[in-house]
Every structure is written in structure tokens, then in C-alpha cells.
Design an enzyme around this catalytic site. Structure first.
Site: not given
Ligand code: PGA
Length: 257
Positions: A14, A101, A171, A238-239
Site C-alpha cells: 500500500w 523507494e 522489481e 502497488g497501485g
Molecule cells: P506498482 O508498485 O505495482 O505500483 O508498480 C510495485 C511496488 O512498488 O512494489
């Protein structure tokens, strides 16, 4: 996926979205639309303040809860930080470690990732360790070398016994939040290389049993194709994990017989 040897895990991330009061409505909606996830494990990784609500709300829909980070120390004078056993005490099962991130904005390194992996395993949490290359690194042709180094450092001094609890999430940084997904072949190739690294470190039996996820703009449309790759055992999302219908569709894609 290869369910004969390892668990398929669909995990939502999230990030810094969703307030504690958003958790129950999300869980109620998910419960109504997800078919019984018999073949895959589902996880929601949520901000620290959402975790008590998440543990409570997801208990009766068989969704495990994860944190998005932890401190590498067991306790002490680290103002504002959260230790592994605090998470365990809440009923949290998983923790994301080394998301790009966190590497990019908070200075996390392969070495700090390794320390956090040890802290998580020591406390009984299952780490979801993120690795991935930037676009520049991919274009330089050093993706596999780079990921090999990331995986080896993350797992340094982790015993064979404990490594079975580790999930690796591949990722590619250029695919996160960009809507640009790696092709199934690109993602499958790197996940296969990650399994080869684990095979070299721990042997074939352990390598076969480790769950390796793909993450980076995974959604309800591309999930089935990505999951059809033999070395992609799930997703870190994520999204699309913020919208119950989209997240449910990905769980259902992983849940086909
Ligand atoms: P995303 O993010 O599905 O929004 O690309 C994936 C993540 O950062 O784990």
C-alpha cells in the site's frame, strides 16, 4: 508458478496510501469479491499505523498482514523506529525489506538490507526482499550481475534453515508505478537467474522451494501472463492493490487450478 515445490504469494504494497479508517471498508469489499484463495497466499503490506486495523480486518478473510519496513536493531534508542518483535506482537507475518523507494529516498543499501533480513528472521517475520535494476543499468547490460550482487548481499550469513522463510521480489525500478511492465520473458529470465543464485548458495532443494515474486505495474490484465512463467511465483503489487476489484482479479489469476 510451480505450486508443486513452492507457495504462490500475492502481496499488496500500500506504500503511503490508506488511513487506518480505510482498512475495514477495503477488507469488507475484498472479502465479497475474492474467490476462496485455495492455491495462493494473499498478503497486504500496510503502513505501520494501519497494522492493528489490518490484522483485525483481514483475519477472517485469510489475508496475512505485512509491514513495509522495520528497524534492523531489536530495541533501543532509535526514535521513531519500529522493531521486528513489535510487529510480531501485533500479529504481523511479513515485512518488505529494501524496496527501491527506500533505497532511493532513505539511503538503504544492500548491507542495511542484509541487517534487516537478519532482524526479521530472528523475530520470526518473513522478509519480502526487493531487488531490481534501474533503466540505465538494464541498458548497460548489467542486470543479472547487479541482481546477483543484491541477492547475495541480502542473504549473507543467512542459514539454510532460515532462508526458506525468505521471499524475493524482483522489481525493475523502471517498471514501478510507471505503467510500464517488464515483459513476461524479461521478468521470467531475471527470476530464473535469482533462483540460480540461490541454488549456488544453498543447493537445488532450497532453491526450488523459494517464492520469487515479480513487481512493477503488475495489474489485473498482465498478471496471468507473468504468473505463467515457471520462476514467477507471485507478485508484489502497488497501485493495483489499492483497488479491491483489481487486487481480487490478480489473486484470482494466481488461484487458477
Ligand atoms: P506498482 O508498485 O505495482 O505500483 O508498480 C510495485 C511496488 O512498488 O512494489
Amino acid at each position: 508458478m510451480n505450486r508443486k515445490y513452492r507457495k504462490t504469494i500475492i502481496a499488496g504494497n500500500w506504500k503511503m496510501n490508506m488511513k487506518p479508517s480505510d482498512v475495514k471498508p477495503f477488507a469488507d469489499e475484498l472479502k465479497n469479491i475474492v474467490s476462496r484463495a485455495k492455491w495462493c497466499e494473499t498478503v497486504i503490506c500496510a503502513p505501520f499505523v494501519d497494522l492493528p486495523a489490518a490484522v483485525k480486518a483481514f483475519k477472517d478473510c485469510r489475508v496475512s498482514v505485512g509491514a513495509e519496513n522495520l528497524n534492523e536493531n531489536p530495541k533501543g534508542a532509535y526514535t521513531g523506529e519500529i522493531a521486528a518483535d513489535m510487529l510480531v506482537d501485533l500479529g504481523v507475518k511479513y515485512v518488505i525489506i529494501g524496496h527501491s523507494e527506500r533505497r532511493q529516498y532513505y539511503g538503504e543499501t544492500d548491507i542495511s538490507v542484509n541487517k534487516k533480513v537478519h532482524a526479521a528472521l530472528e523475530a520470526g517475520l518473513q522478509p519480502i526482499v526487493c531487488v531490481g535494476e534501474s533503466l540505465e543499468q538494464r541498458e548497460l547490460g548489467i542486470t543479472i550481475e547487479l541482481i546477483t550482487l543484491q541477492v547475495k548481499t541480502a542473504l549473507a550469513n543467512v542459514s539454510a534453515d532460515k532462508v526458506r522463510k525468505v521471499v524475493i521480489a524482483y522489481e525493475p525500478i523502471w517498471a514501478i508505478g510507471t505503467g510500464k511492465t517488464a515483459t513476461a520473458e524479461q521478468a521470467g529470465e531475471v527470476c530464473c537467474a535469482i533462483r540460480a543464485v540461490i541454488r549456488n548458495l544453498y543447493g537445488a532443494r532450497i532453491a526450488r522451494a523459494i517464492t520469487i515474486q515479480y513487481g512493477g505495474s503488475m495489474n489485473e490484465k498482465n498478471a496471468a501472463e507473468l504468473l505463467a512463467q515457471p520462476d514467477i511465483d507471485g507478485g508484489l503489487i502497488g497501485g493495483a492493490s489499492l483497488v479491491p476489484e483489481k487486487f481480487a482479479a490478480i489473486i484470482n489469476a494466481a488461484n487458477q487450478e
